[in-house]
Design a protein around this motif. Sequence first.
Motif, PDB file in Angstrom:
ATOM      1  N   MET A   1       0.800  -1.196   0.000  1.00 34.62           N
ATOM      2  CA  MET A   1       0.000   0.000   0.000  1.00 34.62           C
ATOM      3  C   MET A   1       0.838   1.255   0.000  1.00 34.62           C
ATOM      4  SD  MET A   1      -1.737   1.565   3.148  1.00 34.62           S
ATOM      5  CE  MET A   1      -0.022   1.601   3.518  1.00 34.62           C
ATOM      6  N   ALA A   2       1.881   1.243   0.848  1.00 34.60           N
ATOM      7  CA  ALA A   2       2.756   2.408   0.834  1.00 34.60           C
ATOM      8  C   ALA A   2       3.346   2.574  -0.549  1.00 34.60           C
ATOM      9  CB  ALA A   2       3.870   2.225   1.854  1.00 34.60           C
ATOM     10  N   SER A  94      -5.216 -14.273   4.440  1.00 40.16           N
ATOM     11  CA  SER A  94      -3.817 -14.022   4.806  1.00 40.16           C
ATOM     12  C   SER A  94      -3.399 -12.581   4.537  1.00 40.16           C
ATOM     13  CB  SER A  94      -2.886 -14.945   4.021  1.00 40.16           C
ATOM     14  OG  SER A  94      -3.426 -16.221   3.936  1.00 40.16           O
ATOM     15  N   SER A  95      -4.341 -11.723   4.162  1.00 40.73           N
ATOM     16  CA  SER A  95      -3.977 -10.324   3.907  1.00 40.73           C
ATOM     17  C   SER A  95      -5.231  -9.464   3.929  1.00 40.73           C
ATOM     18  CB  SER A  95      -3.303 -10.177   2.534  1.00 40.73           C
ATOM     19  OG  SER A  95      -4.263 -10.370   1.507  1.00 40.73           O
ATOM     20  N   GLY A  96      -4.997  -8.157   3.944  1.00 39.74           N
ATOM     21  CA  GLY A  96      -6.111  -7.221   3.923  1.00 39.74           C
ATOM     22  C   GLY A  96      -6.829  -7.210   2.583  1.00 39.74           C
ATOM     23  N   SER A  97      -6.078  -7.309   1.489  1.00 37.92           N
ATOM     24  CA  SER A  97      -6.724  -7.318   0.165  1.00 37.92           C
ATOM     25  C   SER A  97      -7.661  -8.511   0.043  1.00 37.92           C
ATOM     26  CB  SER A  97      -5.671  -7.388  -0.951  1.00 37.92           C
ATOM     27  OG  SER A  97      -4.794  -6.300  -0.871  1.00 37.92           O
ATOM     28  N   ALA A 215     -17.085  -2.194   6.639  1.00 36.76           N
ATOM     29  CA  ALA A 215     -16.090  -1.298   7.238  1.00 36.76           C
ATOM     30  C   ALA A 215     -14.707  -1.877   6.960  1.00 36.76           C
ATOM     31  CB  ALA A 215     -16.332  -1.184   8.742  1.00 36.76           C
ATOM     32  N   ASP A 216     -13.891  -1.143   6.215  1.00 33.86           N
ATOM     33  CA  ASP A 216     -12.517  -1.585   5.967  1.00 33.86           C
ATOM     34  C   ASP A 216     -11.661  -1.101   7.132  1.00 33.86           C
ATOM     35  OD1 ASP A 216      -9.930  -2.054   5.224  1.00 33.86           O
ATOM     36  OD2 ASP A 216     -10.217  -1.509   3.119  1.00 33.86           O
ATOM     37  N   GLU A 217     -11.346  -2.044   8.006  1.00 34.32           N
ATOM     38  CA  GLU A 217     -10.557  -1.734   9.207  1.00 34.32           C
ATOM     39  C   GLU A 217      -9.169  -2.356   9.109  1.00 34.32           C
ATOM     40  OE1 GLU A 217     -11.186  -0.157  12.161  1.00 34.32           O
ATOM     41  OE2 GLU A 217     -13.270   0.471  11.854  1.00 34.32           O
ATOM     42  N   VAL A 218      -8.748  -2.628   7.873  1.00 34.38           N
ATOM     43  CA  VAL A 218      -7.451  -3.291   7.695  1.00 34.38           C
ATOM     44  C   VAL A 218      -6.339  -2.458   8.328  1.00 34.38           C
ATOM     45  CG1 VAL A 218      -5.753  -4.016   5.972  1.00 34.38           C
ATOM     46  CG2 VAL A 218      -8.169  -4.598   5.667  1.00 34.38           C
ATOM     47  N   LEU A 219      -6.358  -1.162   8.091  1.00 27.81           N
ATOM     48  CA  LEU A 219      -5.286  -0.308   8.613  1.00 27.81           C
ATOM     49  C   LEU A 219      -5.618   0.246  10.001  1.00 27.81           C
ATOM     50  CD1 LEU A 219      -3.198   2.162   6.488  1.00 27.81           C
ATOM     51  CD2 LEU A 219      -4.019   2.874   8.717  1.00 27.81           C
ATOM     52  N   THR A 220      -6.901   0.439  10.264  1.00 30.65           N
ATOM     53  CA  THR A 220      -7.286   1.163  11.483  1.00 30.65           C
ATOM     54  C   THR A 220      -7.608   0.249  12.664  1.00 30.65           C
ATOM     55  OG1 THR A 220      -9.481   1.277  10.468  1.00 30.65           O
ATOM     56  CG2 THR A 220      -8.134   3.270  10.382  1.00 30.65           C
TER      57      THR A 220
HETATM   58  C1  LIG Z   1      -7.601   0.268   4.244  1.00 31.11           C
HETATM   59  C2  LIG Z   1      -6.850  -0.841   3.600  1.00 31.11           C
HETATM   60  N1  LIG Z   1      -7.506  -1.895   3.102  1.00 31.11           N
HETATM   61  C3  LIG Z   1      -6.870  -2.933   2.530  1.00 31.11           C
HETATM   62  C4  LIG Z   1      -5.496  -2.953   2.422  1.00 31.11           C
HETATM   63  C5  LIG Z   1      -4.795  -4.107   1.785  1.00 31.11           C
HETATM   64  O1  LIG Z   1      -4.116  -4.866   2.733  1.00 31.11           O
HETATM   65  P1  LIG Z   1      -2.905  -5.829   2.305  1.00 31.11           P
HETATM   66  O2  LIG Z   1      -1.767  -4.942   1.911  1.00 31.11           O
HETATM   67  O3  LIG Z   1      -2.632  -6.629   3.537  1.00 31.11           O
HETATM   68  O4  LIG Z   1      -3.369  -6.682   1.196  1.00 31.11           O
HETATM   69  C6  LIG Z   1      -4.773  -1.875   2.914  1.00 31.11           C
HETATM   70  C7  LIG Z   1      -3.313  -1.872   2.780  1.00 31.11           C
HETATM   71  O5  LIG Z   1      -2.648  -0.929   3.051  1.00 31.11           O
HETATM   72  C8  LIG Z   1      -5.462  -0.782   3.524  1.00 31.11           C
HETATM   73  O6  LIG Z   1      -4.800   0.291   3.989  1.00 31.11           O
END
Ligand SMILES: Cc1ncc(COP(=O)(O)O)c(C=O)c1O
Length: 425
Positions: A1-2, A94-97, A215-220
């Motif tokens: 993401m960065a 296994s990940s946010g995506s 709610a996308d709470e992956v980062l928060t």
């Molecule tokens: C809000 C949000 N959702 C989803 C993702 C995706 O997560 P990942 O990089 O683990 O796939 C990110 C990654 O930065 C994110 O900030």
Amino acid sequence: MASPASPSLRSTLVRAEGIHVWDAGGRRYLDAISGAFCVQLGYSRTDLVRVMAEAASRLPFARPTTFDSEESEGYARELLAAAGPPFSRVLFTSSGSEAVEAALKTAYRYQRAAGYAGRTRVAHLRGHFHGATLAALQVTDYGPRRAPYETVLAGGSPALAEEAGGRPLDEEVGDAAALIAETVPAAGLGAPVPPPGYLARLRGACDAGRALWIADEVLTGFGRVGPLFAWKRLAERPEDQGAVPDIVAFGKGAGAGYAPVGGVLLAHRVASALDSAPDGPFVHAQTYGGNPIACAVGRRVLAALREEKIDARVREKETLLAGALAPLARHPHVREVHGLGFLHGVELQADRSGAPFPRGLAIAERMEAACRERGILVYTGVGSADGARGDFLLIAPPLVSDPHHFAQIAIAITRALDEVMGGFP
Ligand SMILES: Cc1ncc(COP(=O)(O)O)c(C=O)c1O
């Protein structure tokens, strides 16, 4: 993401301790972005290393389509208890995506089970980032990440402005299957805290059209702004009270940087509708989803957040972090400093009118390099002004960092600003 580091910024990390990392050249950096917003509890935690080793020696793998493991069952139970009602089911990724993908699939299946198979659109908000995979990108409005795939993604609906000032959000959401939103939009917008009433508007817009709120709470999530999820914190505001999402996507901090842990929490009404779906049970299985080692880490992270009173700690220290960063706002090239908990953004401007820098000046990249030169790792992004322009920094140190670290971060940013902006009037 960065934003990927430019080749000149890429280097090799060899070890880490506490909130610092060392590169192969022996240079030490204070990690003011918690790895990638995930190393909540700092590096070199022996408790996390121990549970990984124990889980790996006992049972490293259990095929998710066929088996549960003690670790995956235990983690699901403990996570649901920590999240509280109305959540009654968790699916692991296994990940946010992948968590976002699972959330989108859940929403489509839910609508189909409810007799609305035609609802395939997912409404999303301007500037919000939801991941790197294609369906997650389809609902992402973060220009730098989305732009190269625009032709593949063609056909998606345009991002909505939450504060549109035009049509109300509920009309915009209309007959969508779901509305996905970051609780505090970070990667693409620099963590402005949504105004009071934000969650209530999301909830209201979804209820008006019987869409699900994701709610996308992956980062928060996982203590970044105090509680397990940021929506819980924002919902403490009188204007947002009672606003609860239907699906919560999580990742990053759930594994604290030690193991890839992600997933979705489903509200009971969503889970039970899926169970009675006429087209068979809903399955989201991936080889490493719910992996015993990952779940063992997830359990230990949850326990550590509780034992170390991270929610209270973050709330107590957030004013000190905000206070350390606040003087940056006096710099003529800083438009605004904002944030919540251990997630703060510094928005830059070309001049006092608030206009963004031309992209060609690569201000974000230069700021990242200048901070790094001073031993501090920060995230820099672009696009907060109009999708393409608008440079900003994100500061999100591990939740165990202390006020003297905040001061070091602020000093490094001030000096970096002076150096990078030195050439501008
Ligand atoms: C809000 C949000 N959702 C989803 C993702 C995706 O997560 P990942 O990089 O683990 O796939 C990110 C990654 O930065 C994110 O900030």
